[in-house]
Design an enzyme around this catalytic site. Sequence first.
Site, PDB file in Angstrom:
ATOM      1  N   ASP A 176       0.762  -1.060  -0.025  1.00 55.59           N
ATOM      2  CA  ASP A 176      -0.099   0.025  -0.058  1.00 55.59           C
ATOM      3  C   ASP A 176       0.771   1.282   0.052  1.00 55.59           C
ATOM      4  O   ASP A 176       1.901   1.370   0.800  1.00 55.59           O
ATOM      5  CB  ASP A 176      -0.923   0.039   1.294  1.00 55.59           C
ATOM      6  CG  ASP A 176      -1.952   1.031   1.451  1.00 55.59           C
ATOM      7  OD1 ASP A 176      -2.426   1.606   0.124  1.00 55.59           O
ATOM      8  OD2 ASP A 176      -2.549   1.094   2.370  1.00 55.59           O
TER       9      ASP A 176
ATOM     10  N   ASP B  98       2.810   4.966  -5.456  1.00 57.72           N
ATOM     11  CA  ASP B  98       2.106   6.285  -5.175  1.00 57.72           C
ATOM     12  C   ASP B  98       2.968   7.521  -5.623  1.00 57.72           C
ATOM     13  O   ASP B  98       3.864   7.965  -4.522  1.00 57.72           O
ATOM     14  CB  ASP B  98       1.636   6.359  -3.563  1.00 57.72           C
ATOM     15  CG  ASP B  98       0.769   7.633  -3.589  1.00 57.72           C
ATOM     16  OD1 ASP B  98       0.695   8.333  -4.640  1.00 57.72           O
ATOM     17  OD2 ASP B  98       0.052   7.732  -2.588  1.00 57.72           O
TER      18      ASP B  98
ATOM     19  N   GLU C 152      -1.524   5.935  -8.838  1.00 56.98           N
ATOM     20  CA  GLU C 152      -2.668   7.130  -8.221  1.00 56.98           C
ATOM     21  C   GLU C 152      -2.445   8.352  -8.956  1.00 56.98           C
ATOM     22  O   GLU C 152      -1.444   8.825  -9.261  1.00 56.98           O
ATOM     23  CB  GLU C 152      -2.727   7.245  -6.955  1.00 56.98           C
ATOM     24  CG  GLU C 152      -3.371   8.155  -6.208  1.00 56.98           C
ATOM     25  CD  GLU C 152      -3.610   8.361  -4.861  1.00 56.98           C
ATOM     26  OE1 GLU C 152      -3.554   7.281  -4.257  1.00 56.98           O
ATOM     27  OE2 GLU C 152      -3.738   9.526  -4.192  1.00 56.98           O
TER      28      GLU C 152
ATOM     29  N   HIS D 248      -7.822   9.658   3.705  1.00 57.87           N
ATOM     30  CA  HIS D 248      -7.429   8.925   4.803  1.00 57.87           C
ATOM     31  C   HIS D 248      -7.853   9.471   6.302  1.00 57.87           C
ATOM     32  O   HIS D 248      -8.124  10.363   6.379  1.00 57.87           O
ATOM     33  CB  HIS D 248      -5.932   8.699   4.600  1.00 57.87           C
ATOM     34  CG  HIS D 248      -5.466   7.878   3.558  1.00 57.87           C
ATOM     35  ND1 HIS D 248      -4.840   8.673   2.188  1.00 57.87           N
ATOM     36  CD2 HIS D 248      -5.690   6.674   2.960  1.00 57.87           C
ATOM     37  CE1 HIS D 248      -4.447   7.762   1.235  1.00 57.87           C
ATOM     38  NE2 HIS D 248      -5.047   6.665   1.815  1.00 57.87           N
TER      39      HIS D 248
ATOM     40  N   GLY E   6      -8.850   5.723   1.422  1.00 63.81           N
ATOM     41  CA  GLY E   6      -9.663   6.432   2.204  1.00 63.81           C
ATOM     42  C   GLY E   6     -11.146   6.072   2.350  1.00 63.81           C
ATOM     43  O   GLY E   6     -12.130   6.916   2.457  1.00 63.81           O
ATOM     44  N   ALA E   7     -11.535   4.890   2.249  1.00 63.70           N
ATOM     45  CA  ALA E   7     -13.035   4.487   2.077  1.00 63.70           C
ATOM     46  C   ALA E   7     -13.366   3.690   3.186  1.00 63.70           C
ATOM     47  O   ALA E   7     -14.530   3.061   3.184  1.00 63.70           O
ATOM     48  CB  ALA E   7     -13.068   3.571   0.964  1.00 63.70           C
ATOM     49  N   SER E   8     -12.857   4.026   4.339  1.00 65.83           N
ATOM     50  CA  SER E   8     -13.698   3.540   5.599  1.00 65.83           C
ATOM     51  C   SER E   8     -14.920   4.195   6.098  1.00 65.83           C
ATOM     52  O   SER E   8     -14.958   5.570   5.501  1.00 65.83           O
ATOM     53  CB  SER E   8     -12.604   3.757   6.867  1.00 65.83           C
ATOM     54  OG  SER E   8     -11.684   2.721   6.960  1.00 65.83           O
TER      55      SER E   8
ATOM     56  N   ASN F 298     -10.527   0.408  -0.129  1.00 60.68           N
ATOM     57  CA  ASN F 298      -9.361   0.361   0.905  1.00 60.68           C
ATOM     58  C   ASN F 298      -9.827   0.631   2.263  1.00 60.68           C
ATOM     59  O   ASN F 298     -10.686   1.757   2.448  1.00 60.68           O
ATOM     60  CB  ASN F 298      -8.262   1.180   0.422  1.00 60.68           C
ATOM     61  CG  ASN F 298      -7.463   0.854  -0.266  1.00 60.68           C
ATOM     62  OD1 ASN F 298      -7.651  -0.226  -1.109  1.00 60.68           O
ATOM     63  ND2 ASN F 298      -6.194   1.559  -0.621  1.00 60.68           N
ATOM     64  N   ILE F 299      -9.727  -0.324   3.320  1.00 57.88           N
ATOM     65  CA  ILE F 299     -10.162   0.045   4.529  1.00 57.88           C
ATOM     66  C   ILE F 299      -8.959  -0.325   5.541  1.00 57.88           C
ATOM     67  O   ILE F 299      -8.413  -1.453   5.665  1.00 57.88           O
ATOM     68  CB  ILE F 299     -11.323  -1.096   5.005  1.00 57.88           C
ATOM     69  CG1 ILE F 299     -12.371  -0.785   4.073  1.00 57.88           C
ATOM     70  CG2 ILE F 299     -11.715  -0.870   6.206  1.00 57.88           C
ATOM     71  CD1 ILE F 299     -13.382  -1.755   3.591  1.00 57.88           C
TER      72      ILE F 299
HETATM   73  P1  13P Z   1      -9.136   4.649   5.490  1.00 60.36           P
HETATM   74  O1  13P Z   1      -8.176   5.632   6.392  1.00 60.36           O
HETATM   75  O2  13P Z   1     -10.364   5.340   5.268  1.00 60.36           O
HETATM   76  O3  13P Z   1      -9.454   3.209   6.214  1.00 60.36           O
HETATM   77  O4  13P Z   1      -8.461   4.271   4.269  1.00 60.36           O
HETATM   78  C1  13P Z   1      -7.254   3.255   4.271  1.00 60.36           C
HETATM   79  C2  13P Z   1      -6.283   3.338   3.063  1.00 60.36           C
HETATM   80  O5  13P Z   1      -6.702   4.217   1.827  1.00 60.36           O
HETATM   81  C3  13P Z   1      -5.089   2.478   2.815  1.00 60.36           C
HETATM   82  O6  13P Z   1      -4.584   2.956   1.681  1.00 60.36           O
HETATM   83  O1  G3H Z   2      -3.318   4.787   3.464  1.00 64.45           O
HETATM   84  C1  G3H Z   2      -2.786   4.657   4.613  1.00 64.45           C
HETATM   85  C2  G3H Z   2      -3.047   3.405   5.420  1.00 64.45           C
HETATM   86  O2  G3H Z   2      -4.118   3.739   6.306  1.00 64.45           O
HETATM   87  C3  G3H Z   2      -1.742   3.012   6.223  1.00 64.45           C
HETATM   88  O3  G3H Z   2      -1.485   3.653   7.415  1.00 64.45           O
HETATM   89  O4  G3H Z   2       1.091   4.244   6.825  1.00 64.45           O
HETATM   90  O5  G3H Z   2      -0.173   4.388   9.223  1.00 64.45           O
HETATM   91  O6  G3H Z   2       0.442   2.357   8.184  1.00 64.45           O
HETATM   92  P1  G3H Z   2       0.028   3.774   8.032  1.00 64.45           P
HETATM   93 ZN    ZN Z   3      -4.566   4.899   0.918  1.00 62.36          ZN
END
Ligand code: 13P
Ligand code: G3H
Ligand code: ZN
Length: 307
Positions: free
Chosen positions: A82, A104, A134, A178, A210-212, A252-253
């Site tokens: 990711d 990215d 992206e 995010h 950012g889809a939570s 993504n979650i």
């Molecule tokens: P959230 O912060 O919405 O869960 O997004 C996670 C994400 O996009 C990880 O790449």
């Molecule tokens: O998009 C980012 C993810 O939520 C991962 O977050 O870099 O804190 O592990 P992190």
């Molecule tokens: Zn992300």
Amino acid sequence: MPLVTTTEMFKKAYKGGYAIGAFNINNMETIQGIVEAGVETKSPLILQVSKGARQYANTTYLKKLMEAAVQESNLPIAFHLDHGDSFELCKDCVDNGFTSVMIDASHMPFEENIALTKKVVEYAHDRGVVVEAELGKLAGIEEHVQNDTHQYTDPGEVEEFVSKTGVDSLAIAIGTSHGAYKFKGKAELRFDILEKIEKLLPDFPIVLHGASSVPQKFVDLIDKYGGNVKGAQGVPEELLRKAAAMSVCKINIDSDIRLAVTACIRQHFAEHPEHFDPRQYLSPARTAIKEMVKHKIINVLGSDGKA
Ligand code: 13P
Ligand code: G3H
Ligand code: ZN
């Protein structure tokens, strides 16, 4: 079944009008909770690791946990990097068992984003690994870069970007962000941009970062048991369902997992102040992840029964 790439998953998801959940993992309980949800709902899964997760957990541990997940579940699981921020990081993941990587370079100028993405695609494709890139910038913090406002993806750039890079899927900015604080007022996504991109890139998988959805019950529990996440707001589930029925094949979650764990552990500590064995509070936290992910798979993503 060995780890798989996302190619077949996305083809089926695109045709079927559903999306695959891409869940961020950092430790064993998180992987177990997500994978148990996948098994109980017969859903394909993408398990993704950020640069921070690699630093926190050590890539060898994460890789071995992934192998255990595949062996125990017999599900189609893709192992994804990711927000890779350099060629070297993507290369290391390609060389070490990941089946999918994200480069990215969205914060770079268009031509530089193309050049770096293309370099990663060439290296990854030669080794059977797929690549996500992206275009556009999400508001908030993305790969350590702070964007104060959304810089929505310009549909005028997507065809050139995809044809010049040969990338396999594309993350776009349509209003998600995010973290747990995504909207101040009404939650809205730019479906007009998604529609334009879908017409320009037929059959091409789109990714939503950012889809939570930031379930209110976790926000309330955290606040009730001594935390403070007031004002947290996510992407409403109906908007995610709408995106999943369109060309969005990967959702993504991460924040929802963090919230589920924190809510559960805070509640547990408040109700059982005498407990000090981590298994006493990590097992309910793992169950909370499983139930949250099952809900997503069935009610939001629509990937149940598709494994
Ligand atoms: P959230 O912060 O919405 O869960 O997004 C996670 C994400 O996009 C990880 O790449
Ligand atoms: O998009 C980012 C993810 O939520 C991962 O977050 O870099 O804190 O592990 P992190
Ligand atoms: Zn992300």
